[in-house]
Design a protein around this motif. Structure first.
Motif, PDB file in Angstrom:
ATOM      1  N   THR A  15       3.587  -5.497  -7.089  1.00 32.33           N
ATOM      2  CA  THR A  15       4.451  -6.562  -7.608  1.00 32.33           C
ATOM      3  C   THR A  15       5.022  -7.337  -6.423  1.00 32.33           C
ATOM      4  O   THR A  15       4.948  -6.874  -5.280  1.00 32.33           O
ATOM      5  N   ALA A  16       5.623  -8.485  -6.726  1.00 32.89           N
ATOM      6  CA  ALA A  16       6.237  -9.282  -5.659  1.00 32.89           C
ATOM      7  C   ALA A  16       7.352  -8.482  -4.979  1.00 32.89           C
ATOM      8  O   ALA A  16       7.513  -8.553  -3.761  1.00 32.89           O
ATOM      9  N   SER A  17       8.095  -7.683  -5.755  1.00 32.50           N
ATOM     10  CA  SER A  17       9.180  -6.922  -5.125  1.00 32.50           C
ATOM     11  C   SER A  17       8.630  -5.800  -4.240  1.00 32.50           C
ATOM     12  O   SER A  17       9.254  -5.437  -3.239  1.00 32.50           O
ATOM     13  N   ASP A  18       7.457  -5.260  -4.585  1.00 34.92           N
ATOM     14  CA  ASP A  18       6.806  -4.284  -3.689  1.00 34.92           C
ATOM     15  C   ASP A  18       6.490  -4.937  -2.350  1.00 34.92           C
ATOM     16  O   ASP A  18       6.691  -4.345  -1.290  1.00 34.92           O
ATOM     17  N   ILE A  19       5.984  -6.159  -2.416  1.00 37.21           N
ATOM     18  CA  ILE A  19       5.639  -6.877  -1.179  1.00 37.21           C
ATOM     19  C   ILE A  19       6.914  -7.144  -0.380  1.00 37.21           C
ATOM     20  O   ILE A  19       6.943  -6.944   0.831  1.00 37.21           O
ATOM     21  N   ARG A  20       7.975  -7.576  -1.072  1.00 36.48           N
ATOM     22  CA  ARG A  20       9.255  -7.830  -0.393  1.00 36.48           C
ATOM     23  C   ARG A  20       9.736  -6.573   0.320  1.00 36.48           C
ATOM     24  O   ARG A  20      10.166  -6.633   1.468  1.00 36.48           O
ATOM     25  N   LYS A  21       9.655  -5.432  -0.376  1.00 38.93           N
ATOM     26  CA  LYS A  21      10.103  -4.167   0.219  1.00 38.93           C
ATOM     27  C   LYS A  21       9.257  -3.819   1.444  1.00 38.93           C
ATOM     28  O   LYS A  21       9.781  -3.391   2.469  1.00 38.93           O
ATOM     29  N   THR A  22       7.946  -3.996   1.317  1.00 42.33           N
ATOM     30  CA  THR A  22       7.046  -3.707   2.434  1.00 42.33           C
ATOM     31  C   THR A  22       7.413  -4.558   3.650  1.00 42.33           C
ATOM     32  O   THR A  22       7.482  -4.070   4.765  1.00 42.33           O
ATOM     33  N   LEU A  23       7.666  -5.854   3.414  1.00 38.20           N
ATOM     34  CA  LEU A  23       7.926  -6.769   4.519  1.00 38.20           C
ATOM     35  C   LEU A  23       9.359  -6.667   5.055  1.00 38.20           C
ATOM     36  O   LEU A  23       9.678  -7.298   6.054  1.00 38.20           O
ATOM     37  N   SER A  24      10.197  -5.881   4.399  1.00 35.37           N
ATOM     38  CA  SER A  24      11.547  -5.721   4.942  1.00 35.37           C
ATOM     39  C   SER A  24      11.737  -4.332   5.555  1.00 35.37           C
ATOM     40  O   SER A  24      12.834  -3.974   5.958  1.00 35.37           O
ATOM     41  N   LYS A  25      10.667  -3.549   5.612  1.00 33.40           N
ATOM     42  CA  LYS A  25      10.732  -2.224   6.228  1.00 33.40           C
ATOM     43  C   LYS A  25      10.953  -2.354   7.726  1.00 33.40           C
ATOM     44  O   LYS A  25      10.455  -3.284   8.359  1.00 33.40           O
ATOM     45  N   LYS A  26      11.629  -1.367   8.285  1.00 36.38           N
ATOM     46  CA  LYS A  26      11.841  -1.328   9.727  1.00 36.38           C
ATOM     47  C   LYS A  26      10.495  -1.234  10.453  1.00 36.38           C
ATOM     48  O   LYS A  26      10.295  -1.867  11.489  1.00 36.38           O
ATOM     49  N   SER A  27       9.561  -0.465   9.875  1.00 37.32           N
ATOM     50  CA  SER A  27       8.252  -0.277  10.518  1.00 37.32           C
ATOM     51  C   SER A  27       7.477  -1.597  10.591  1.00 37.32           C
ATOM     52  O   SER A  27       6.653  -1.784  11.474  1.00 37.32           O
ATOM     53  N   PHE A  28       7.768  -2.526   9.681  1.00 38.86           N
ATOM     54  CA  PHE A  28       7.111  -3.843   9.718  1.00 38.86           C
ATOM     55  C   PHE A  28       7.843  -4.755  10.691  1.00 38.86           C
ATOM     56  O   PHE A  28       7.229  -5.400  11.535  1.00 38.86           O
ATOM     57  N   LYS A  29       9.161  -4.788  10.596  1.00 37.42           N
ATOM     58  CA  LYS A  29       9.953  -5.716  11.410  1.00 37.42           C
ATOM     59  C   LYS A  29       9.880  -5.410  12.904  1.00 37.42           C
ATOM     60  O   LYS A  29      10.086  -6.295  13.725  1.00 37.42           O
ATOM     61  N   SER A  30       9.595  -4.158  13.237  1.00 36.68           N
ATOM     62  CA  SER A  30       9.555  -3.792  14.649  1.00 36.68           C
ATOM     63  C   SER A  30       8.239  -4.195  15.314  1.00 36.68           C
ATOM     64  O   SER A  30       8.089  -4.068  16.517  1.00 36.68           O
ATOM     65  N   LYS A  31       7.290  -4.692  14.538  1.00 33.10           N
ATOM     66  CA  LYS A  31       5.986  -5.083  15.086  1.00 33.10           C
ATOM     67  C   LYS A  31       6.062  -6.468  15.724  1.00 33.10           C
ATOM     68  O   LYS A  31       6.936  -7.266  15.394  1.00 33.10           O
ATOM     69  N   SER A  32       5.085  -6.766  16.584  1.00 33.29           N
ATOM     70  CA  SER A  32       5.006  -8.098  17.190  1.00 33.29           C
ATOM     71  C   SER A  32       4.651  -9.109  16.101  1.00 33.29           C
ATOM     72  O   SER A  32       4.156  -8.739  15.034  1.00 33.29           O
ATOM     73  N   HIS A  33       4.886 -10.375  16.392  1.00 33.65           N
ATOM     74  CA  HIS A  33       4.567 -11.423  15.414  1.00 33.65           C
ATOM     75  C   HIS A  33       3.077 -11.390  15.057  1.00 33.65           C
ATOM     76  O   HIS A  33       2.707 -11.544  13.895  1.00 33.65           O
ATOM     77  N   ASN A  34       2.218 -11.173  16.062  1.00 27.29           N
ATOM     78  CA  ASN A  34       0.769 -11.128  15.798  1.00 27.29           C
ATOM     79  C   ASN A  34       0.427 -10.035  14.804  1.00 27.29           C
ATOM     80  O   ASN A  34      -0.357 -10.238  13.878  1.00 27.29           O
ATOM     81  N   ARG A  35       1.029  -8.873  15.012  1.00 28.64           N
ATOM     82  CA  ARG A  35       0.751  -7.737  14.130  1.00 28.64           C
ATOM     83  C   ARG A  35       1.304  -8.011  12.729  1.00 28.64           C
ATOM     84  O   ARG A  35       0.663  -7.698  11.731  1.00 28.64           O
TER      85      ARG A  35
END
Length: 99
Positions: free
Chosen positions: A29-49
């Motif tokens: 769902t869209a909220s699953d995607i939102r949750k995925t993209l707000s995870k610390k493990s995602f935010k700590s990655k480089s912009h390219n990643r």
């Protein structure tokens, strides 16, 4: 490792390539995607990643949406797909700003 390296990249694009670099994703769902993209493990990655991850979600949700038969499922995936598309465009704009 196996597989082709992306041009100019030291790493291959496989999920088991570097387990420390893995972000578990959900795109039901869209909220699953939102949750995925707000995870610390995602935010700590480089912009390219981050761009790669957003592209991956975009491609998978697009495929799921195109293959869905049930109207309810299709509607849910359409909303998720539109959100993924919006995030992908935002990521593209950021790439242009920083390059």
């Amino acid at each position: 490792g196996t597989g082709k390296k992306a041009k100019g990249s030291g790493r291959r694009l496989y999920p088991d390539e570097n387990p420390k670099d893995t972000v578990s994703i959900k795109f039901r769902t869209a909220s699953d995607i939102r949750k995925t993209l707000s995870k610390k493990s995602f935010k700590s990655k480089s912009h390219n990643r981050q761009s790669q991850i957003i592209n991956l979600i975009h491609q998978r949700v697009r495929a799921a949406y195109k293959n869905a038969k049930d109207p309810k499922v299709k509607k849910r995936l359409k909303i998720a797909y539109d959100y993924a598309k919006k995030r992908k465009e935002a990521s593209k704009r950021k790439t242009q700003r920083i390059s």
